[in-house]
Design an enzyme around this catalytic site. Structure first.
Site, mmCIF file in Angstrom:
data_model
loop_
_atom_site.group_PDB
_atom_site.id
_atom_site.type_symbol
_atom_site.label_atom_id
_atom_site.label_comp_id
_atom_site.label_asym_id
_atom_site.label_seq_id
_atom_site.Cartn_x
_atom_site.Cartn_y
_atom_site.Cartn_z
ATOM 1 N N PRO A 139 60.050 26.578 7.891
ATOM 2 C CA PRO A 139 60.103 26.679 9.303
ATOM 3 C C PRO A 139 59.179 27.107 10.055
ATOM 4 O O PRO A 139 58.940 28.784 9.857
ATOM 5 C CB PRO A 139 61.352 26.846 9.885
ATOM 6 C CG PRO A 139 61.723 28.023 8.902
ATOM 7 C CD PRO A 139 61.255 27.550 7.384
ATOM 8 N N ASP A 186 61.391 27.716 13.380
ATOM 9 C CA ASP A 186 61.753 29.012 13.474
ATOM 10 C C ASP A 186 62.011 29.329 14.871
ATOM 11 O O ASP A 186 60.948 29.206 15.576
ATOM 12 C CB ASP A 186 60.875 29.920 12.716
ATOM 13 C CG ASP A 186 61.654 30.969 11.737
ATOM 14 O OD1 ASP A 186 62.808 31.178 12.082
ATOM 15 O OD2 ASP A 186 60.960 31.488 10.821
ATOM 16 N N TRP A 237 63.706 36.526 8.962
ATOM 17 C CA TRP A 237 63.356 36.201 7.453
ATOM 18 C C TRP A 237 64.675 35.786 6.907
ATOM 19 O O TRP A 237 64.468 35.061 6.044
ATOM 20 C CB TRP A 237 62.557 37.233 6.948
ATOM 21 C CG TRP A 237 61.012 37.472 7.381
ATOM 22 C CD1 TRP A 237 60.351 38.152 8.385
ATOM 23 C CD2 TRP A 237 59.902 36.405 6.989
ATOM 24 N NE1 TRP A 237 58.932 38.084 8.267
ATOM 25 C CE2 TRP A 237 58.742 37.047 7.615
ATOM 26 C CE3 TRP A 237 59.866 35.348 6.158
ATOM 27 C CZ2 TRP A 237 57.442 36.628 7.476
ATOM 28 C CZ3 TRP A 237 58.478 34.854 5.926
ATOM 29 C CH2 TRP A 237 57.489 35.416 6.608
ATOM 30 N N GLN A 278 53.097 33.929 1.559
ATOM 31 C CA GLN A 278 54.596 34.002 1.555
ATOM 32 C C GLN A 278 55.198 34.403 0.224
ATOM 33 O O GLN A 278 56.284 34.364 0.098
ATOM 34 C CB GLN A 278 54.955 32.471 1.853
ATOM 35 C CG GLN A 278 54.652 31.842 3.027
ATOM 36 C CD GLN A 278 55.210 32.655 4.369
ATOM 37 O OE1 GLN A 278 56.377 33.172 4.136
ATOM 38 N NE2 GLN A 278 54.472 32.936 5.162
ATOM 39 N N TRP A 322 58.602 34.048 2.641
ATOM 40 C CA TRP A 322 59.651 32.984 2.674
ATOM 41 C C TRP A 322 59.798 33.039 1.137
ATOM 42 O O TRP A 322 61.094 32.674 0.924
ATOM 43 C CB TRP A 322 58.981 31.705 3.332
ATOM 44 C CG TRP A 322 60.310 30.713 3.310
ATOM 45 C CD1 TRP A 322 61.262 30.938 4.059
ATOM 46 C CD2 TRP A 322 60.129 29.444 2.935
ATOM 47 N NE1 TRP A 322 61.957 29.692 3.817
ATOM 48 C CE2 TRP A 322 61.295 28.541 3.358
ATOM 49 C CE3 TRP A 322 59.005 28.709 2.301
ATOM 50 C CZ2 TRP A 322 61.435 27.381 3.035
ATOM 51 C CZ3 TRP A 322 59.291 27.382 1.973
ATOM 52 C CH2 TRP A 322 60.382 26.863 2.461
ATOM 53 N N LYS A 342 38.249 36.222 9.053
ATOM 54 C CA LYS A 342 39.548 35.488 9.608
ATOM 55 C C LYS A 342 39.308 34.742 10.730
ATOM 56 O O LYS A 342 38.270 35.159 11.761
ATOM 57 C CB LYS A 342 40.594 36.668 9.971
ATOM 58 C CG LYS A 342 41.972 35.959 10.231
ATOM 59 C CD LYS A 342 42.975 37.118 10.337
ATOM 60 C CE LYS A 342 44.427 36.459 10.939
ATOM 61 N NZ LYS A 342 45.304 37.713 10.951
ATOM 62 N N LYS A 402 40.587 33.014 17.563
ATOM 63 C CA LYS A 402 40.273 32.265 18.863
ATOM 64 C C LYS A 402 39.610 32.969 19.892
ATOM 65 O O LYS A 402 38.635 32.696 20.289
ATOM 66 C CB LYS A 402 41.577 32.106 19.665
ATOM 67 C CG LYS A 402 42.512 30.899 18.783
ATOM 68 C CD LYS A 402 43.998 30.857 19.665
ATOM 69 C CE LYS A 402 44.784 29.816 18.866
ATOM 70 N NZ LYS A 402 45.939 29.787 19.517
#
Length: 1203
Positions: free
Chosen positions: A61, A100, A543, A579, A583, A616, A619
């Site tokens: 999620p 989430d 988490w 992850q 996750w 990276k 924005k």
């Protein structure tokens, strides 16, 4: 006539024959999306597969508080590919989207919005009001998420989603926690943990590893005065001056050598590691060594702390002494480390082991929730720790204990949500015991299949080896409350596992499980007269919630128990490689703790998508193109295939470049589209010429297979390559190897378009007879039909577009014709009977010869239109030469050569090998010895080189040189033939005779004329079945005596001599133009081209009644894809013989010029009214035939003179 597909009714064959030359993929994708919506194609797929075996997929999620980025799009594409493929393998694949909804990402946004600085502000506001604000923004961008995910072609169920804020989801989390609690895996303790002062909460160890940055921090060397050694100080080094007020001990390494050094300037004696003297002193003359000793000698040596704030407590606890531990290194600092036990994990450990602190001790932690010093630290009270560094350094200087101050650049953890520096701080927390499960976790993990395979036992396995107890509580508000009720004295504790149990214990039944509801509920004490139990204040780390999703999304065990147990563990999950500490880890910990089972069978971990410069994506920096802008330019399919055909699918990083997406369109999609277009054009030609419009072409698989044994070698080859591809595809997809499948698919498209179709054009066009034409059409159709099935999971839009247009040719009542979507079809199965590896090898050899020949032509700037006399192929293997000979016609045709000679004797042609080093690779490796090695390499004879090749490497001046580091060049002796060009690959050597030949040059000139005519036909948007006549006129344009130029007379004779070649190639009559025949036909397009100094005027005219109009774009109205600004449009539908409607007229105009989404009007000159006006529906009749119409944005741009 062609129309864009916007209706859900099946396409009629007549609608699809005239395929536009160009296609705007994004527009067609939008049309497909509309069809999927209208026909509910995804929902129908799910309905059709209800009775199939289940394939379980878990979707991790995301938070909807931010917009989706390339990382989300990549992971979503991988998930979509695998689930689409699995569906097409015959499974029912439930695809539910998850959200989430709790935790820091939401709370941090609210804190910023409402200027909330800490717990006091929340208390004033009230938890109910605070959580109400959180609830408002939870799904802030859910519509944008659904829009982006859907536009990317991903099929997933948003209506039957799961959200971590649903009460039924939260109840399952309570059940999970109670299972852990009842197993004794939950405890409360104090632990030094990464702490976010911005979010006022601790983070788990895997969260703290998600956002490291290179930062510059202060570093100081401070003198701690020794108690029992006169005029002696311990020199400690730290990059966190703010921890010095809480100092309780120092540590040295027992194995390092330490010294007492007399500082000649201050006359103080300093103790530090011998190997770190250069950290403090620039010159050896600044000190003298008085004594050397091991670190063990310093054990328990007392000292005075730098600050007095905790002197009394520390003295009582026997603090302020030197401890020994091998975590101290000689790589940084002074070899002596200061310890603040409640601000560092190692500090806590060694102070605990030394008995300075106890697990039950009250922490020495003089910071509030937001990281400001409390009143205990009188000199710096109220200062934020990072801001206090300067003031503390100044105080140390004032006290006379600051030896040096500087700066150090190092990697430092930042909060993944607030992007602020983390500190390490002791925090009371609730933990799940994990350390004792380390081996179990690894054993369970070993039962799963990971792609890439090395991540499971490498990056992930190493993390599991060092697994630490998991802090699952957060002192926050918007989350699932931890269901522990405790008495004020702490001796009564109840863990609640369900809403029903809470109702039984408290007498109150609730529907919402958030803090504002459950915090008020009390549970009566089991001991009469005692106060009631109240819930602890903490909530679960988000988490823990996402790690519980396998159970919670099914509301297990309260509902769907059988469904869950029958489909656990999941068949497949996929997320980014980050992850492994997120996750993937939490799923495994909870599943192992509850069931001792791995929660997933197969996993794909993708790498990170970075900006083009390797940074990276940001924005703020705007260093990457907006994903939706890329989709609107090139289409979702192009973006999908670009991402999947890149290193990220192997868990490596990708530097995103927009031109890479553009190249997918150019190199993959346009060739595939043109292959489909070519097929449709030739089916139309077959029906018109061979079937005389009396019947329709229908694909018949049985007919294809029946004739295949007697068909041409190329038909057998492409069917074999197709079957090999299907076999490879099934094998690799079973292993989830997307990174091997996509390159093979794109290679097959190249084999189909640049080899099979190119070499088969004459057969497909009917030049070799009706039976040959039918067989080649069947073959091409079957290959394209299979290919769109294989490609469908990867490029769902383009494959759907082509499939729907191939479907009408399927036999009525066939299994394939029963569905309208390729995504409802099963994957084709390989038929090993038709795999001919011998033929695949033969064609591969032929391709190598042709490619080498093309390179040699390029080297000599000899165009393919210019015929050459001979090509010589040299190979030591007679079988390979025989295989090449079988395909000699294709080699001669593709290289435009008259003769092919095969030989195994290169000496006969005076060919020798010469060796040269690869300057870049070898120069870098050898450096100083490179020049001598290069000279020795160049001096090698042909025999020497052959001997080295037999070994598989070169030995030069006692250096081993790999074959990849050497360039081998074939040289042809001038004594044999001066005009031979040589080129090789592996064992094949090709020689091309570049000697000019008058007869061949004439044919080359004829082919140049053919080329100009074909280009003009293409420019006029003509297709092979369009009947036209080409008129030509030759005009003198320069001095025919110049080198390479010809006269009008010479070119006239060449055209006459090669008229049959020209006519058979262009499939039209080529007539010399005169006034008498010119007036009989209506011109379609006219152009003058220069051919070797002669101006060739070409006019393409219709053969029958001219029922077309001519269109001209004006001013800034530009066609897409560099098309012509003029064109012709047929006013009559060739099948119905009816005049087209005005909307159809505009649709055709869009197709001719690519004017999708552009506002414009078509104008004509009305001779009756004597004025320019817009085209009307009533104008579309025979009176309009042959007229010129102008296409413009507005009427003011058009005038009478234009007509």
């Amino acid at each position: 006539m062609v129309t864009s597909e916007t209706t859900s009714t099946p396409l009629r064959r007549d609608d699809i024959y005239r395929v536009p030359e160009t296609i705007h993929f994004p527009t067609e994708e939008e049309n497909i999306l509309e069809i999927w919506r209208r026909e509910k194609t995804f929902e129908r797929c799910m309905k059709l597969s209800e009775q199939r075996a289940r394939y379980t997929f878990y979707d991790g999620p995301p938070f909807a508080t931010g917009l989706p980025h390339y990382g989300h799009i990549l992971a979503g594409t991988i998930k979509d590919i695998v689930t689409r493929y699995t569906y097409q393998q015959g499974y029912h694949v439930e695809r539910r989207f998850g959200w989430d909804c709790h935790g820091l990402p939401v709370e941090f946004e609210i804190d910023k919005l409402l200027n909330i600085r800490g717990p006091d502000d929340v208390a004033k506001m009230g938890i109910a009001a605070y959580n109400a604000e959180c609830r408002k923004i939870v799904m802030r961008y859910s519509n944008e998420w659904e829009e982006v995910v859907t536009r990317m072609g991903r099929w997933i169920d948003f209506r039957n989603d799961y959200k971590t804020l649903y009460p039924w989801y939260m109840e399952s989390i309570w059940w999970v926690f109670k299972q852990l609690f009842d197993k004794g895996l939950v405890y409360e303790g104090v632990k030094v943990m990464p702490y976010s002062t911005a979010c006022t909460t601790a983070l788990s160890n895997f969260e703290s590893g998600q956002n490291y940055k290179e930062v510059v921090d202060p570093c100081v060397v401070v003198a701690f005065e020794a108690v029992n050694m006169e005029n002696t100080h311990f020199l400690i080094w730290t990059t966190t001056p703010w921890t010095l007020p809480s100092n309780y001990a120092c540590a040295v390494n027992p194995n390092l050598i330490y010294v007492k050094a007399l500082d000649k300037k201050t006359q103080r004696i300093y103790i530090l590691a011998e190997s770190r003297l250069n950290t403090v002193y620039k010159n050896e003359d600044d000190y003298s060594i008085l004594e050397k000793f091991p670190g063990t000698k310093l054990a328990n040596a007392p000292y005075k702390p730098p600050f007095p704030y905790f002197l009394e407590k520390g003295t009582a606890a026997k603090a302020f002494r030197v401890l020994v531990d091998d975590y101290v290194t000689s790589e940084t600092g002074t070899g002596i480390v200061h310890n603040a036990p409640y601000f560092g994990e190692d500090d806590y450990r060694i102070c605990l082991n030394a008995g300075i602190i106890q697990k039950s001790s009250k922490p020495i932690c003089p910071l509030d929730e937001v990281g400001r010093f409390t009143a205990e630290v009188t000199d710096f009270a109220g200062l934020y720790v990072k801001d206090a560094d300067k003031a503390i350094i100044a105080k140390l200087k004032e006290m006379g204990v600051l030896v040096s101050a500087g700066q150090v650049k190092h990697s430092y953890p930042y909060c993944w949500r607030s992007d602020t520096p983390l500190i390490y701080k002791s925090v009371p927390s609730w933990f799940v015991r994990v350390e004792h499960m380390s081996q179990n976790l690894r054993d369970c993990s070993a039962q799963s299949h990971w792609v890439p395979e090395n991540v499971r036992d490498g990056r992930f396995g190493n993390w599991l080896k060092e697994a630490r107890d998991w802090a699952i509580s957060r002192n926050r508000y918007w989350g699932t409350p931890i269901p522990i009720w405790r008495s004020p004295s702490g001796d009564e504790v109840i863990c609640v596992g369900s809403i029903e149990q809470l109702a039984q214990l408290s007498g109150r039944r609730i529907e919402d499980l958030h803090r504002e509801t459950v915090d008020e509920i009390e549970i009566p004490s089991a001991i009469p007269g005692r106060p009631p139990l109240r819930r602890i204040s903490a909530v679960f780390d988000c988490w823990f919630e996402s790690g519980s999703m396998p159970f919670a999304q099914q509301h297990f065990p309260f509902e769907n128990a059988a469904k869950f147990l029958n489909n656990f563990p999941a068949d497949f999950i996929a997320e980014g490689i980050d992850q492994t500490r997120g996750w993937f880890y939490t799923l495994l910990v909870i599943s192992t703790a509850l069931f001792n089972k791995v929660p997933f069978k197969n996993l794909i971990a993708n790498g990170l998508v970075l900006a083009a410069d390797g940074q990276k994506m940001s924005k703020r920096k705007k260093n990457y193109p907006d994903p939706m802008e890329v989709v609107h330019k090139y289409g979702a399919d192009a973006l999908r295939l670009y991402l999947i055909n890149s290193p990220v699918v192997r868990a490596e990083n990708l530097r995103f470049k927009e031109e890479g997406v553009r190249e997918i369109v150019k190199d993959v999609f346009l060739p595939l589209y043109n292959a489909y277009r070519f097929l449709l054009q030739n089916i139309a030609r077959y029906e018109k010429e061979e079937l005389r419009d009396g019947a329709r072409y229908q694909y018949d698989n049985a007919r294809l297979l029946r004739q295949l044994e007697h068909s041409t070698l190329l038909d057998i080859w492409i069917v074999s390559v197709k079957e090999s591809l299907i076999e490879f595809f099934a094998k690799e997809m079973k292993q989830y190897h997307l990174y091997t499948v996509v390159p093979r698919l794109t290679k097959f498209i190249d084999q189909l378009t640049n080899w099979y179709i190119r070499l088969n054009r004459r057969r497909l066009r009917g030049d070799l007879g009706e039976l040959d034409s039918l067989q080649s059409l069947d073959t091409l159709y079957s290959v394209l039909f299979a290919l769109v099935h294989l490609l469908a999971p990867f490029t769902p839009f383009l494959c759907e577009y082509i499939f729907r247009r191939l479907l009408p040719f399927q036999p009525t009542g066939s299994i394939n014709a029963a569905t309208t979507s390729v995504h409802q079809q099963l994957m084709p199965q390989a038929n090993p009977k038709f795999i001919r590896l011998d033929i695949e090898k033969s064609v591969s050899l032929m391709q190598t010869v042709i490619e080498l020949g093309r390179v040699m032509r390029d080297r000599r700037t000899m165009p393919l239109k210019c015929p050459l006399s001979e090509v010589i192929v040299i190979h030591s293997d007679p079988d390979s030469l025989a295989a090449i000979e079988r395909l000699s016609d294709f080699i001669l045709s593709e290289l435009n050569v008259r003769k092919l000679t095969l030989s195994s004797d290169k000496e006969k042609y005076g060919v020798t090998l010469r060796a040269e080093p690869d300057h870049k690779t070898l120069g870098l490796r050898l450096k100083g010895t490179f020049k001598a090695t290069m000279s020795a390499l160049k001096a090698l004879t042909d025999a020497d080189i052959q001997a080295h090749l037999a070994k598989g490497y070169f030995t030069i001046l006692d250096q081993r040189i790999e074959l990849s580091e050497v360039r081998l060049i074939y040289c042809v002796s001038d004594k044999v033939q001066a005009n031979l060009e040589a080129h090789s690959e592996n064992d094949i050597l090709v020689l091309l005779d570049m000697t000019p030949n008058a007869e061949l040059l004439e044919e080359g000139l004829a082919r140049e004329v053919i080329n100009r005519i074909q280009k003009l036909k293409k420019k006029a948007k003509l297709i092979p079945t369009d009947e036209v006549i080409i008129y030509y006129r030759l005009l003198a344009a320069g001095n025919a005596n110049e080198s390479g130029k010809v006269s009008v007379q010479e070119l006239t004779e060449i055209l006459q001599k090669h008229k049959n070649l020209i006519k058979s190639t262009i499939k039209s009559d080529l007539l010399e133009c005169n006034e008498q025949n010119k007036c009989k036909r209506k011109p379609i397009i006219k152009e003058i081209a220069n051919v070797r100094g002669v101006d060739l005027e070409l006019t393409i005219c219709t053969t029958a009644e001219d029922n077309s109009v001519h269109l001209q774009l004006v001013n800034d109205l530009s066609p897409r894809f560099e098309q012509s600004r003029s064109g012709s449009l047929l006013l009559k539908n060739r099948v119905t013989d009816e005049v087209i409607t005005l909307p159809q007229f505009y649709t055709e105009t869009n197709l001719i010029f690519g004017l999708y989404g552009v506002s414009y009007t078509v104008f004509l000159f009305d001779e009756t009214q004597g004025q320019v006006r817009a085209l009307q529906a009533t104008d579309l009749n025979e009176n309009l035939y042959g007229q010129l119409l102008v296409v413009a944005r507005k009427a003011s741009e058009v005038n009478k003179e234009m007509f």
